[in-house]
Enzyme design. Structure first.
Site, short mmCIF file in Angstrom:
data_model
loop_
_atom_site.label_atom_id
_atom_site.label_comp_id
_atom_site.label_asym_id
_atom_site.label_seq_id
_atom_site.Cartn_x
_atom_site.Cartn_y
_atom_site.Cartn_z
N GLU A 1 0.73 -1.28 -0.08
CA GLU A 1 -0.01 0.15 -0.05
C GLU A 1 0.85 1.21 0.02
O GLU A 1 1.83 1.38 0.86
CB GLU A 1 -1.04 -0.04 1.23
CG GLU A 1 -1.88 -1.23 1.26
CD GLU A 1 -2.84 -1.24 -0.07
OE1 GLU A 1 -2.93 -0.31 -0.80
OE2 GLU A 1 -3.67 -2.02 -0.01
N ARG B 1 -18.37 -0.72 4.45
CA ARG B 1 -19.14 -1.30 3.74
C ARG B 1 -19.99 -2.58 4.50
O ARG B 1 -21.07 -2.97 4.32
CB ARG B 1 -18.70 -1.87 2.40
CG ARG B 1 -19.79 -1.98 1.12
CD ARG B 1 -18.92 -2.28 -0.09
NE ARG B 1 -17.80 -3.22 0.17
CZ ARG B 1 -17.76 -4.64 0.38
NH1 ARG B 1 -19.37 -5.17 0.40
NH2 ARG B 1 -16.89 -5.21 0.31
N CYS C 1 -8.25 -1.80 7.59
CA CYS C 1 -6.93 -1.71 7.09
C CYS C 1 -6.46 -0.33 6.92
O CYS C 1 -5.51 -0.19 7.31
CB CYS C 1 -6.70 -2.82 6.10
SG CYS C 1 -6.79 -4.62 6.40
N HIS D 1 -1.54 -5.78 1.80
CA HIS D 1 -2.64 -6.48 1.92
C HIS D 1 -2.35 -7.81 1.10
O HIS D 1 -1.65 -7.87 0.20
CB HIS D 1 -3.69 -5.54 0.75
CG HIS D 1 -4.76 -4.91 1.80
ND1 HIS D 1 -5.09 -3.53 1.47
CD2 HIS D 1 -5.62 -5.48 2.77
CE1 HIS D 1 -6.08 -3.31 2.59
NE2 HIS D 1 -6.18 -4.38 3.41
#
Ligand code: PCA
Length: 225
Positions: A92, A102, A155, A182
């Site tokens: 990342e 979500r 995250c 990730h």
């Protein structure tokens, strides 16, 4: 005088703090934690890997990470998380100052468009040499990519909170580098997936490169969209 290896840290030994998350969203396991566990105690480039699990919860995850940083005074902090649907280890590049969930976290919290740190800057770049890490992982034969978004769930929350904390430490405690990787599903969780041993090997190569590269390298790994 005998010291049990796991209880004996030579003075001045530098620590890489490596975290993974507990399972979330109905999954029975989380590869990020299995990878962190597999690397616990390893010595990489003169550093010792100290692994710990974070809860997949807004708030609690970051408080736990901050306590771990206090306890271990690491030279580098690398957090891992599961990203179902991704096919490669994803280094990342950036954490953003927004929580927008979500799905509920493991405490049932589902914040929408709230800041990770009220009044904080919009974003922080990871302070790991992601391009040097990318090259090392690819040379180890493990699929790897640079990612321009860690999402807006726990995250990214942890990545942003970590980078904010490292950027605002008192003088004298500067220079600690941090970032986030990730990881795909394991076989059996869904597709695409990678075997655990490949992910562990890839992470080992990534940590090795992160320790060795004081400066990042120039290597194209952008995204057109
Ligand atoms: N992945 C989630 C949170 C915990 C994890 O392993 C994420 O990508 O936000």
């Amino acid at each position: 005088m005998h010291h049990h290896a796991s209880h004996y840290a030579p003075p001045g030994e530098r620590v890489i703090l490596l975290t993974g998350f507990d399972p979330f969203g109905g999954d029975a396991l989380n590869p990020s934690w299995l990878i962190a566990q597999a690397l616990h105690g390893q010595r990489i480039g003169g550093h010792r890997v100290e692994s710990a699990q974070l809860p997949t919860m807004f708030g609690r995850s970051l408080h736990h990470l901050e306590a771990l940083i206090e306890a271990h005074q690491p030279a580098m902090v690398v957090c891992l998380g599961q990203a179902g649907g991704r096919a490669a280890l994803s280094l990342e590049r950036v954490g953003i100052n927004v929580d927008d969930a979500r799905i509920p976290d493991n405490a049932g919290a589902q914040p929408v468009d709230t800041p990770v740190v009220p009044g904080g800057p919009a974003a922080y770049f990871a302070s790991l040499p992601v391009k040097a890490m990318l090259r090392a992982v690819q040379r180890a034969g493990v699929p790897c990519e640079v990612s321009q978004t860690a999402g807006t769930f726990v995250c990214n929350h942890v990545l942003y909170g970590l980078l904010h904390r490292l950027a605002t430490r008192p003088a004298g405690a500067q220079g600690v580098r941090g970032g986030f990787v990730h990881v795909p599903w394991l076989p059996g969780q869904g597709a695409p997936h990678l075997p655990l041993r490949d992910m562990v090997r890839g992470l080992h190569a990534a940590l090795w490169a992160a320790v060795l590269a004081r400066e990042d390298i120039a290597l194209g790994a952008g995204a057109t969209h």
